[in-house]
Design an enzyme around this catalytic site. Structure first.
Site, PDB file in Angstrom:
ATOM      1  N   LYS A 116      60.836   4.964   2.657  1.00  0.00           N
ATOM      2  CA  LYS A 116      61.812   4.589   3.388  1.00  0.00           C
ATOM      3  C   LYS A 116      61.668   3.030   3.377  1.00  0.00           C
ATOM      4  CE  LYS A 116      62.140   8.296   6.774  1.00  0.00           C
ATOM      5  NZ  LYS A 116      63.294   9.166   6.448  1.00  0.00           N
ATOM      6  N   GLU A 200      62.168   0.125  13.531  1.00  0.00           N
ATOM      7  CA  GLU A 200      63.510  -0.003  13.517  1.00  0.00           C
ATOM      8  C   GLU A 200      64.122  -0.251  14.819  1.00  0.00           C
ATOM      9  OE1 GLU A 200      64.861   2.454   9.576  1.00  0.00           O
ATOM     10  OE2 GLU A 200      65.713   3.015  11.473  1.00  0.00           O
ATOM     11  N   ARG A 297      69.568  14.092  -4.188  1.00  0.00           N
ATOM     12  CA  ARG A 297      69.574  15.489  -4.508  1.00  0.00           C
ATOM     13  C   ARG A 297      70.675  15.811  -3.991  1.00  0.00           C
ATOM     14  NH1 ARG A 297      68.591  16.938   1.043  1.00  0.00           N
ATOM     15  NH2 ARG A 297      66.975  15.958   1.832  1.00  0.00           N
TER      16      ARG A 297
END
Ligand code: ADP
Length: 666
Positions: A116, A200, A297
């Site tokens: 990430k 975050e 995906r």
């Protein structure tokens, strides 16, 4: 040209891929573990290869076994589905080295989005808005705590290798930061072997809106609009829909463009999803969305996009992997109506969503204008080895209200016996006032959890019927010789009165059944609101029962197995357990033993015989499907005996560890 695809997956997604391959005239190879020998995907595929024992690490995650199966069957491509090896760049390398086509993006693209923090840095460079926060290298508490202060609380700590909501902690206040950080790190280490985190800004009134993108090997990228996955529980998606409720055109355009930009930045080919977090505190605004991560995906929720675009995303994947250009340009794509998907899981919503197992003794999906993507059929078993998803039910309508109405109706017509499922919870969510009005954010389910998981007790007439069926006293006039309630003449004319013990609403209750006249039955028990109930004109025909209570004729479906009587009535499933409950003192883990609270697999044993432990110290870590549970010492003491080993499969209520005092007392 791809002529034969090996599907390195199981369950509904394997079946889903086989269907499209067949439509395209492509042969299919299934791989399966010993536990899946008679699974639906094995039956559906043209060929099937056994790749190992039940645990995924010995079967569905084994590169060698899968590549060997491809070689032996002459497959020229591998579709990984989702989960398992779908985002494993090392596997992609091996597939390509073997001269096969991987139906998915390049290993390089997967690597770019795999962590990430690196993904966020990359997106920042590509001018895609990212969630404000710190995703640098420093990992010391002082640095991270300082960054959290700068960002401003609440903040979210995330494992950089994270997935499935693991290693994620929301922190409201500065004082809670150190503890939250260490617990996030511990979970990240245990789940991913990587304890590095990022911090975050916690976006307020968050909505999860993601964009489906598609690229080909010729540099073209389009987006197939958005999906709203804000209906979440513990950061896991519960119901997904497309398009997002109340999405303004300019925001859709901005998000689509940002997602295409993200895909182009990594030369993306194949199906991918760019996930954004949206601040919906003042409605949806074109400048209030930020990149969270990209999933490289096909997603579980891809069917809602298929329903609103009329496209087959697996077909696109196969074409693109074979080298074709994208079938359509952006200006040829449009949204038609609204689609909603619900994930049916074997889990007990009332008991904190504990994963469940069991044999699906009865399974009937709704008919009509409804799409059901399932990987199981009646008689199949839900085991602790794999994800407990039973099926996805997808409804499409002219608008959101119509789609939600259809979905709720379809969930009510879904009949599953043999395990507990979340269908009632899902149907309630469809009808929740806030959700139905489109007032959703990721906290909606948690705020309304009590009403969403509350289960109305069965009406007395239904309980009475279940008791009567379980008593075996009703002669069945069925044409179906296999009827589970068929009994001999002695039983019919024998005992006029019987007692029956059934478990309802979590408690075991005693009932009596009396035949008052040829076809009049009196059923009594303390668990019934009115204490007793008279039923007459009881007519079972196979699983369909008609009966009369208080002069009203009713119909329902009733399925009996060794473990329960399940009654499907007016859109609800009422389950009455037959098994004697384990003694409560065993289950409560007294003070001397540690007992499994759910069926699962022992992942780690952290203590040995003779070891001193403190109250609350972790002893055993268990895993059932997606859920991990740490079992701790109930008090200070010495471990007398560890009764299980790593890898053991246990049911619920099994003793795992004994502490000293119990052995002395025994
Ligand atoms: P994972 O990869 O573990 O699933 P994600 O980064 O995809 O983690 O986030 C999962 C969910 O957590 C999101 O769908 C959203 O509900 C919530 N979430 C993530 N980041 C934020 C944020 N910055 N603010 C608020 N909620 C967030």
């Amino acid at each position: 040209m791809i002529t034969k695809i090996l599907i390195a997956n199981r369950g509904e997604i394997a079946c889903r891929i086989i269907r499209t391959a067949r439509k395209m005239g492509i042969a299919t190879v299934a791989v399966y573990s010993e536990a899946d020998a008679s699974a639906l995907h094995v039956e559906m595929a043209d060929e099937a290869v056994l790749i190992g024992p039940a645990p995924v690490s010995e079967s569905y995650l084994k590169f060698d076994a899968i590549l060997d199966a491809a070689r032996r069957t002459g497959a020229d491509a591998i579709h990984p589905g989702y989960g398992f090896l779908s985002e494993n760049p090392g596997f992609v390398d091996q597939v390509e080295k073997a001269g096969l086509i991987f139906i998915g993006p390049s290993a390089k693209a997967i690597r770019a989005m795999g962590l990430k923090d690196a993904a966020k840095a990359l997106m920042e460079k590509a001018n895609v808005p990212v969630v404000p926060g710190y995703h640098g290298d420093a990992q010391e508490l002082v640095v991270l705590a300082g960054k959290a202060n700068e960002i401003g609380f609440p903040v979210l700590i995330k494992a950089r290798a994270g997935g499935g909501g693991k290693g994620m902690r929301k922190v409201e206040h500065q004082a809670d930061f150190p503890a939250a950080l260490s617990s996030a790190r511990r979970e990240a280490k245990a789940s991913f072997g990587d304890d590095r985190v990022l911090v975050e800004k916690y976006v307020s009134t968050p909505r999860h809106i993601e964009i489906q993108v598609f690229g080909d090997k010729h540099g073209n990228v389009v987006h197939l609009f958005e999906r709203d996955c804000s209906a979440q529980r513990r950061h896991q998606k519960v119901i997904e829909e497309a398009p997002a409720p109340d999405m303004p055109d300019d925001m859709r355009e901005a998000m689509g463009a940002a997602a295409v930009q993200a895909a182009k930045a990594i030369n993306y080919a194949g199906a991918g999803t760019v996930e954004f977090i949206v601040d919906a505190s003042e409605g949806l605004k074109a400048d209030r969305f930020w990149f969270m991560e990209m999933n490289t995906r096909l997603q579980v929720e891809h069917p809602v996009t298929e329903m609103i675009t009329g496209l087959d995303l697996v077909e696109w994947q196969i074409r693109v992997a074979g080298g074709e250009s994208l079938p359509l340009r952006q200006d040829q794509l449009s949204i038609n109506g609204h689609a909603v998907e619900a994930r049916i899981y074997a889990e007990d919503a009332e008991k904190g969503f504990l994963p469940a197992v069991g044999r699906l003794v009865h399974l009937q999906f709704p008919d009509g204008d409804i799409r059901v993507d399932a990987g199981v059929r009646a008689g199949d078993e839900i085991t602790p080895f794999y994800d407990p998803m039973i099926a996805k039910v997808i409804a499409h309508g002219k608008n959101r209200a119509e789609a939600l109405g259809k979905l709720a109706g379809a969930l009510g017509r879904t009949e599953i016996a043999g395990t507990v499922t979340n269908t009632a919870f899902l149907a309630k969510l469809c009808r929740d006032a806030d959700f139905a009005a489109g007032r959703l954010d990721t906290g909606l389910i948690e705020r309304n959890i009590d009403s969403l998981t509350e289960r109305a007790p069965a009406p007395d007439a239904i309980a009475a019927l279940a008791v009567l069926a379980a008593s075996g006293m009703v002669p069945t006039r069925t044409e179906d010789p296999a009827s589970v309630t068929a009994i001999g003449p002695f039983e019919i004319w024998g005992a006029p009165k019987r007692s029956v013990t059934l478990e309802t609403s979590g408690a075991e209750s005693l009932f009596t059944v009396e035949r008052e006249a040829a076809d009049i039955w009196r059923i009594a028990g303390d668990a019934m609101k009115t204490g007793a109930m008279r039923l007459d004109a009881v007519r079972p025909k196979g699983n369909d029962w008609a009966f009369s209570a208080d002069g009203v004729t009713q119909r329902c479906r009733l399925v009996q197995s060794g473990v329960e009587v399940a009654v499907f009535h007016e859109g609800l499933t009422h389950r009455f357990g037959k098994q004697q409950r384990k003694r409560s003192d065993d289950l409560a883990a007294g003070g001397d033993s540690v007992v499994s609270a759910m069926p699962g697999i022992v992942k780690q044993v952290l203590v040995v015989n003779g070891q001193e432990v403190k109250s609350g110290e972790a002893l055993v870590i268990m895993e059932a499907m997606k859920m991990e549970m740490t079992l701790s010492a109930p008090r200070d003491g010495m471990v007398a005996e560890v009764l299980v080993r790593v890898g053991a499969q246990v049911t619920d209520g099994v003793r795992l560890v004994l502490l000293e005092a119990e052995v002395k007392a025994a």
